[in-house]
Design a protein around this motif. Structure first.
Motif, PDB file in Angstrom:
ATOM      1  N   VAL A  83       0.861  -1.180   0.000  1.00  0.00           N
ATOM      2  CA  VAL A  83       0.000   0.000   0.000  1.00  0.00           C
ATOM      3  C   VAL A  83       0.905   1.239   0.000  1.00  0.00           C
ATOM      4  O   VAL A  83       1.729   1.397   0.906  1.00  0.00           O
ATOM      5  N   PRO A  84       0.778   2.117  -1.032  1.00  0.00           N
ATOM      6  CA  PRO A  84       1.639   3.313  -1.057  1.00  0.00           C
ATOM      7  C   PRO A  84       1.541   4.076   0.259  1.00  0.00           C
ATOM      8  O   PRO A  84       0.438   4.264   0.786  1.00  0.00           O
ATOM      9  N   PHE A  85       2.688   4.476   0.784  1.00  0.00           N
ATOM     10  CA  PHE A  85       2.708   5.147   2.092  1.00  0.00           C
ATOM     11  C   PHE A  85       3.734   6.274   2.012  1.00  0.00           C
ATOM     12  O   PHE A  85       4.845   6.154   2.486  1.00  0.00           O
ATOM     13  N   ASP A  86       3.307   7.362   1.357  1.00  0.00           N
ATOM     14  CA  ASP A  86       4.208   8.488   1.163  1.00  0.00           C
ATOM     15  C   ASP A  86       3.768   9.635   2.064  1.00  0.00           C
ATOM     16  O   ASP A  86       3.033  10.525   1.648  1.00  0.00           O
ATOM     17  N   LEU A  87       4.209   9.582   3.304  1.00  0.00           N
ATOM     18  CA  LEU A  87       3.795  10.628   4.246  1.00  0.00           C
ATOM     19  C   LEU A  87       4.394  11.970   3.854  1.00  0.00           C
ATOM     20  O   LEU A  87       3.752  13.008   3.980  1.00  0.00           O
ATOM     21  N   GLY A  88       5.659  11.941   3.369  1.00  0.00           N
ATOM     22  CA  GLY A  88       6.351  13.186   3.022  1.00  0.00           C
ATOM     23  C   GLY A  88       5.565  14.002   1.999  1.00  0.00           C
ATOM     24  O   GLY A  88       5.525  15.229   2.060  1.00  0.00           O
TER      25      GLY A  88
ATOM     26  N   GLU B  25       5.132  13.148   9.000  1.00  0.00           N
ATOM     27  CA  GLU B  25       6.218  12.236   9.370  1.00  0.00           C
ATOM     28  C   GLU B  25       5.709  11.248  10.404  1.00  0.00           C
ATOM     29  O   GLU B  25       4.772  11.559  11.157  1.00  0.00           O
ATOM     30  N   LEU B  26       6.336  10.079  10.411  1.00  0.00           N
ATOM     31  CA  LEU B  26       6.036   9.106  11.453  1.00  0.00           C
ATOM     32  C   LEU B  26       7.225   9.116  12.418  1.00  0.00           C
ATOM     33  O   LEU B  26       8.327   8.722  12.067  1.00  0.00           O
ATOM     34  N   LEU B  27       6.955   9.600  13.623  1.00  0.00           N
ATOM     35  CA  LEU B  27       8.006   9.706  14.643  1.00  0.00           C
ATOM     36  C   LEU B  27       7.962   8.457  15.510  1.00  0.00           C
ATOM     37  O   LEU B  27       6.901   8.084  16.015  1.00  0.00           O
ATOM     38  N   VAL B  28       9.111   7.808  15.665  1.00  0.00           N
ATOM     39  CA  VAL B  28       9.197   6.641  16.553  1.00  0.00           C
ATOM     40  C   VAL B  28       9.845   7.087  17.849  1.00  0.00           C
ATOM     41  O   VAL B  28      10.874   7.776  17.831  1.00  0.00           O
TER      42      VAL B  28
ATOM     43  N   PRO C 204      -4.032   9.766  -0.176  1.00  0.00           N
ATOM     44  CA  PRO C 204      -3.093  10.203   0.852  1.00  0.00           C
ATOM     45  C   PRO C 204      -3.813  10.663   2.131  1.00  0.00           C
ATOM     46  O   PRO C 204      -4.980  11.061   2.071  1.00  0.00           O
ATOM     47  N   LEU C 205      -3.108  10.602   3.253  1.00  0.00           N
ATOM     48  CA  LEU C 205      -3.723  10.971   4.541  1.00  0.00           C
ATOM     49  C   LEU C 205      -3.804  12.491   4.685  1.00  0.00           C
ATOM     50  O   LEU C 205      -2.898  13.135   5.205  1.00  0.00           O
ATOM     51  N   GLU C 206      -4.910  13.035   4.198  1.00  0.00           N
ATOM     52  CA  GLU C 206      -5.149  14.474   4.311  1.00  0.00           C
ATOM     53  C   GLU C 206      -6.576  14.671   4.796  1.00  0.00           C
ATOM     54  O   GLU C 206      -7.427  13.812   4.582  1.00  0.00           O
ATOM     55  N   GLY C 207      -6.843  15.829   5.391  1.00  0.00           N
ATOM     56  CA  GLY C 207      -8.209  16.215   5.751  1.00  0.00           C
ATOM     57  C   GLY C 207      -8.899  15.172   6.606  1.00  0.00           C
ATOM     58  O   GLY C 207      -8.355  14.696   7.597  1.00  0.00           O
TER      59      GLY C 207
ATOM     60  N   ALA D 134      10.685   7.537  10.859  1.00  0.00           N
ATOM     61  CA  ALA D 134      10.500   6.261  10.155  1.00  0.00           C
ATOM     62  C   ALA D 134      10.151   6.507   8.694  1.00  0.00           C
ATOM     63  O   ALA D 134       9.132   7.112   8.391  1.00  0.00           O
ATOM     64  N   LEU D 135      11.014   6.033   7.806  1.00  0.00           N
ATOM     65  CA  LEU D 135      10.746   6.110   6.362  1.00  0.00           C
ATOM     66  C   LEU D 135      10.661   4.686   5.839  1.00  0.00           C
ATOM     67  O   LEU D 135      11.570   3.887   6.081  1.00  0.00           O
ATOM     68  N   PRO D 136       9.586   4.339   5.133  1.00  0.00           N
ATOM     69  CA  PRO D 136       9.413   2.956   4.663  1.00  0.00           C
ATOM     70  C   PRO D 136      10.571   2.533   3.759  1.00  0.00           C
ATOM     71  O   PRO D 136      10.772   3.123   2.698  1.00  0.00           O
ATOM     72  N   SER D 137      11.300   1.531   4.157  1.00  0.00           N
ATOM     73  CA  SER D 137      12.568   1.182   3.507  1.00  0.00           C
ATOM     74  C   SER D 137      12.528  -0.208   2.890  1.00  0.00           C
ATOM     75  O   SER D 137      11.495  -0.858   2.873  1.00  0.00           O
ATOM     76  N   GLN D 138      13.698  -0.635   2.410  1.00  0.00           N
ATOM     77  CA  GLN D 138      13.804  -1.891   1.645  1.00  0.00           C
ATOM     78  C   GLN D 138      13.805  -3.128   2.532  1.00  0.00           C
ATOM     79  O   GLN D 138      14.248  -3.082   3.675  1.00  0.00           O
TER      80      GLN D 138
END
Ligand code: GLA
Length: 415
Positions: A226-231, A236-239, A315-318, A405-409
């Motif tokens: 599932v595309p997860f482009d918060l930027g 941002e996702l803060l851990v 995208p996660l808006e509104g 946290a950035l979705p990585s490989q």
């Protein structure tokens, strides 16, 4: 106020060169290669994997690096920075499940050697002995799957040196083969290390993709990216690594699993994910503790499905952002009150994040310490982190560590 502590990931070059150097120092020759695998954070869907429900993890940029060479015999020699002067030596013909005669008492070596044992047990043998050096920047005991990262890095390393052909190249991973590597990693953790975990962590480390969250359905371990482009939407996702103790091998995790199994048995379903009517299930159970555990599992499954639907919509808006955030807060409360796996450090992190304007926050992973996550506006990340650090300082607690946290490989070979 002291500076915030950011636990940034090492670059892949740095990680690979650390593992390489450790290998050369310990064994006096060059390794065949270096493989690595990420830790994970689960965005939502907690304590549902072993109940057959959905989870939504991303792979972290923090990885475990394993430099490895196969040997001509059945000896396993292992080195890590923590054991710098002493190489651990194991015999693949002798090691066996926790509690039995071949028990591996040292935790981290159990993860690595256990994968070789499990691969062979699953019919992928014979697996040779090997020399391996481990270097990791996944925070240890932070609830970010440092152990799954070790297992999965070892699994892709052995896959390649034994020509099993299961992982496939990173550009076009072999998903079916990776499921088999996940199984081996999980068997290593369950049987050799003795932690009866549910498969979320190993699946995330092996099957997540960069830029995506992994919609994992634990009823059959099927996955969807599932595309997860918060930027892209300024988030941002803060851990927040609370630095509070976290151990899955102690009794609490197992007792939650036992409660779920008992509830499923009383409800006459194979697993709790099959009990879809919450009110009916709670009424049928009677017992207050089992009812609360079941309420968490059934409601968390519904929240996770709703969260995945929101991401599918866009995208996660509104409104989508507001609903997603509320689902995260509800998830935390359910884990705290009904599942009873939170702790003061996690609760304070979530409350402070909320007060400082996070859209959503919750504990992530097994609980009892470990990490929380907060969904924040990118421009507010430092402010939210500072509010959490302040709340910890006021209580005299050790400063938390932070990660963006950035979705990585997923797991794979380092070039
Ligand atoms: C730990 C376990 C996972 C999962 C989570 C809770 O991370 O290893 O299998 O059960 O806890 O969601």
């Amino acid at each position: 106020m002291n500076a915030l502590v950011w636990a940034d990931a090492a670059s892949p070059e740095e990680g690979a060169s650390q593992a390489n150097a450790l290998f050369r120092d310990a064994f006096g020759y060059e390794p065949r290669g270096v493989w690595s695998a990420p830790g994970r954070v689960n965005i939502i869907g907690e304590h549902v994997d072993y109940n057959g429900g959905p989870c939504l993890p991303i792979a972290l940029p923090h990885r475990a690096y394993v430099a490895l060479s196969p040997r001509a015999d059945r000896t396993i020699r292992l080195i890590s920075p923590q054991t710098r002067d002493a190489v651990d030596v194991l015999d693949l013909d002798v090691l066996g499940p926790k509690g039995g005669p071949g028990e591996v008492t040292n935790h981290w070596t159990a993860y690595l050697a256990g994968v070789a044992w499990a691969l062979e047990k699953a019919g992928h043998g014979p697996i040779p002995g090997f020399d391996a050096a481990l270097w990791s920047c996944v925070p240890l005991g932070g609830g970010l799957s440092s152990s799954a990262a070790l297992e999965c890095a070892t699994a892709v390393a052995l896959d390649e040196v034994c020509s099993l052909g299961l992982a496939g190249p990173l550009e076009s991973p072999n998903d079916e083969g990776r499921r088999e590597l996940v199984d081996a990693a999980r068997v290593a953790e369950n049987q050799i290390a003795g932690a009866n975990t549910g498969g979320l962590d190993q699946t995330a480390s092996m099957r997540c993709q960069e830029g995506h969250a992994l919609a994992l359905d634990c009823s059959d371990m099927s996955t969807r990216q599932v595309p997860f482009d918060l930027g892209g939407v300024g988030l941002e996702l803060l851990v927040i690594d609370t630095r509070a103790k976290h151990s899955l091998a102690d009794g609490q995790y197992g007792s939650r699993r036992a409660d779920c199994e008992e509830s499923a048995r009383l409800l006459g379903v194979r697993q709790l994910a099959d009990a879809t009517d919450l009110d009916e299930a709670v009424a049928a159970l009677g017992d207050e503790r089992l009812a609360a555990r079941t309420r968490h599992v059934i409601s968390e499954i519904a929240r996770t499905r709703a969260f995945i639907e929101l991401l599918d919509e866009g995208p996660l808006e509104g409104r989508r952002l507001a609903v997603a955030g509320a689902l995260m807060y509800d998830s935390h409360e359910s884990l705290r009150d009904d599942y009873e796996v939170s702790c003061p450090e996690l609760d304070v992190a979530v409350a402070a994040a909320r007060f400082a304007g996070a859209h959503g926050a919750r504990m992530t992973g097994g609980g009892f310490g470990g990490s929380a996550i907060a969904l924040v506006d990118a421009e507010a990340t430092t402010r939210v982190a500072s509010a959490i650090a302040r709340a910890y300082a006021e209580r005299g607690w050790e400063a938390p560590h932070f990660i963006r946290a950035l979705p990585s490989q997923p797991a794979g070979r380092m070039n």
